[in-house]
Design an enzyme around this catalytic site. Sequence first.
Site, PDB file in Angstrom:
ATOM      1  N   SER A 156      31.230   0.872  26.469  1.00  0.00           N
ATOM      2  CA  SER A 156      31.776   1.350  27.736  1.00  0.00           C
ATOM      3  C   SER A 156      32.192   2.819  27.618  1.00  0.00           C
ATOM      4  CB  SER A 156      32.979   0.487  28.126  1.00  0.00           C
ATOM      5  OG  SER A 156      33.532   0.926  29.347  1.00  0.00           O
ATOM      6  N   GLY A 206      30.105  -8.034  30.668  1.00  0.00           N
ATOM      7  CA  GLY A 206      30.535  -7.113  31.707  1.00  0.00           C
ATOM      8  C   GLY A 206      30.531  -7.760  33.077  1.00  0.00           C
ATOM      9  N   SER A 207      30.242  -6.976  34.087  1.00  0.00           N
ATOM     10  CA  SER A 207      30.317  -7.432  35.471  1.00  0.00           C
ATOM     11  C   SER A 207      29.074  -8.206  35.886  1.00  0.00           C
ATOM     12  CB  SER A 207      30.499  -6.230  36.405  1.00  0.00           C
ATOM     13  OG  SER A 207      29.320  -5.438  36.409  1.00  0.00           O
ATOM     14  N   GLU A 228      27.613 -12.551  29.182  1.00  0.00           N
ATOM     15  CA  GLU A 228      28.985 -13.068  29.312  1.00  0.00           C
ATOM     16  C   GLU A 228      29.630 -12.213  30.385  1.00  0.00           C
ATOM     17  OE1 GLU A 228      32.532 -13.281  29.628  1.00  0.00           O
ATOM     18  OE2 GLU A 228      32.862 -12.421  27.638  1.00  0.00           O
ATOM     19  N   LEU A 229      29.772 -12.807  31.579  1.00  0.00           N
ATOM     20  CA  LEU A 229      30.193 -12.028  32.742  1.00  0.00           C
ATOM     21  C   LEU A 229      31.625 -12.389  33.146  1.00  0.00           C
ATOM     22  CD1 LEU A 229      26.793 -12.303  34.642  1.00  0.00           C
ATOM     23  CD2 LEU A 229      27.513 -10.632  32.924  1.00  0.00           C
ATOM     24  N   CYS A 262      38.238 -11.753  30.638  1.00  0.00           N
ATOM     25  CA  CYS A 262      37.339 -12.617  31.414  1.00  0.00           C
ATOM     26  C   CYS A 262      37.847 -14.054  31.437  1.00  0.00           C
ATOM     27  CB  CYS A 262      35.931 -12.581  30.824  1.00  0.00           C
ATOM     28  SG  CYS A 262      35.145 -10.960  30.904  1.00  0.00           S
TER      29      CYS A 262
END
Length: 461
Positions: A156, A206-207, A228-229, A262
Amino acid sequence: MSIRSINPTNGEVLQSYEPLTLEETTKAVDAAHDGFTKWRQTGFPERKKLMLKLASSLREHQEEYAKLISLEMGKRLEEAMGEIEYCAHISEFYANGAEEFLADQPMDIEDADVYIQYAPKGPLLGVMPWNFPFYQVIRFATPNIMAGNTCLVKHSGNVPQCAKAIGDLFDACGFPQGVFTNLLIPSEFVPTIIENKKIVGASLTGSEGAGASVAGLAGKNLKPSVLELGGNDAFIVLDDADLKRTVKMAVKGRMVNNGQSCVASKRFIVVESLAKEFIAAFKKSVEAMKLGDPLDEKTQLGPLSSEEAAKRLEEQVKKTVDAGATVVTGGKRPDSDELKHGAFYLPTILTDVTPDMPSFDEELFGPVATIYVVKDEAEAIKLANHSSFGLGGSVFTKDLERGQKVAEQIDTGMVFINQPTQSQAELPFGGTKNSGYGRELSHLGIMEFINKKLIHLGKKE
């Protein structure tokens, strides 16, 4: 445009870096491919030796790395120290377990010698988030490197110092060139990397939007992916729950990592017989939390990762309140002189949220809890499953058998009884629905980018 590291506690610019050019990025992919041709030939003992050295180095520099996390994305120092220790444990887990996890598997076939070989595939791209800047990278890289793959990581943009530190760590521990590569690049380069024929797979945490983009590119190029959202984890409180302990776990589950996880508990679904007491106790607990500098040991809640993140959360809450939700506490940015220059948001509780409101099926990534009151267990299960997400969840009850039956009806990748969702090296981690697919950690995590190759030695004479 330079990539900047900004302290979210006060807005100070800490470092600026010039990103790689596209040409330099392509050369890095080439180096990872060249590195793979050699790394795949190494034995598990050699890989294990280097990975155990990495685990030892993580512990040796634990405080240094933890402070870097706190400065760059606002995690409380105590939690950051825990993150580094966990990274060391994951590294040891795969260093010690990879050879067993990937051992040839004989097939019971009459009159023939047949087995499955678990072989590495090649260079992998990992697109990693800022909220656990060391853990997410280690979770992706260590199993795949122990399997014989090589890894390139696009981290990121707001944690470039952490990204650089991780790359330097792999180099210092003696991993050969190309085995682990930190790509300090803009997001615009990701499609080009995935489309590169030398890249064999991609993993993203992430998103939803970023996940859909990476999955689409990987699929178009016939490459596997792991996603993996986001999550909108239900925290179900049944009528026989231990209220005092449950509230303590609720605060922990929601406020971990300043609410930016998350698998943080986000939707608190409480049976009406306990609702009034639960809301009052939860409110009292979060209002007592001390906000401040994450490097201060007295701080219980630090800033969000960036000013942009704080503004986004503020807007989500405002839209939901404007639509009719009730603010039990919080619901705004702090206005004290001490905190007004940082990316802080007050711990918040919302009630009376209905399915037509903006945040009902959105992930609120920060210290905001939404409480829903339901009449019974059946309604709790129905509401828990009324979500586009399916990452984790938890059920609180004194009756373990009852909790198990409820857990089996929750449509998520993970459900915990009497504790919030958590990560453990030995246990598989991942979700379903819009929370993604594939599994990380445990023996399953090392299998995602492996060629499960059938070897048939012919019929027995």
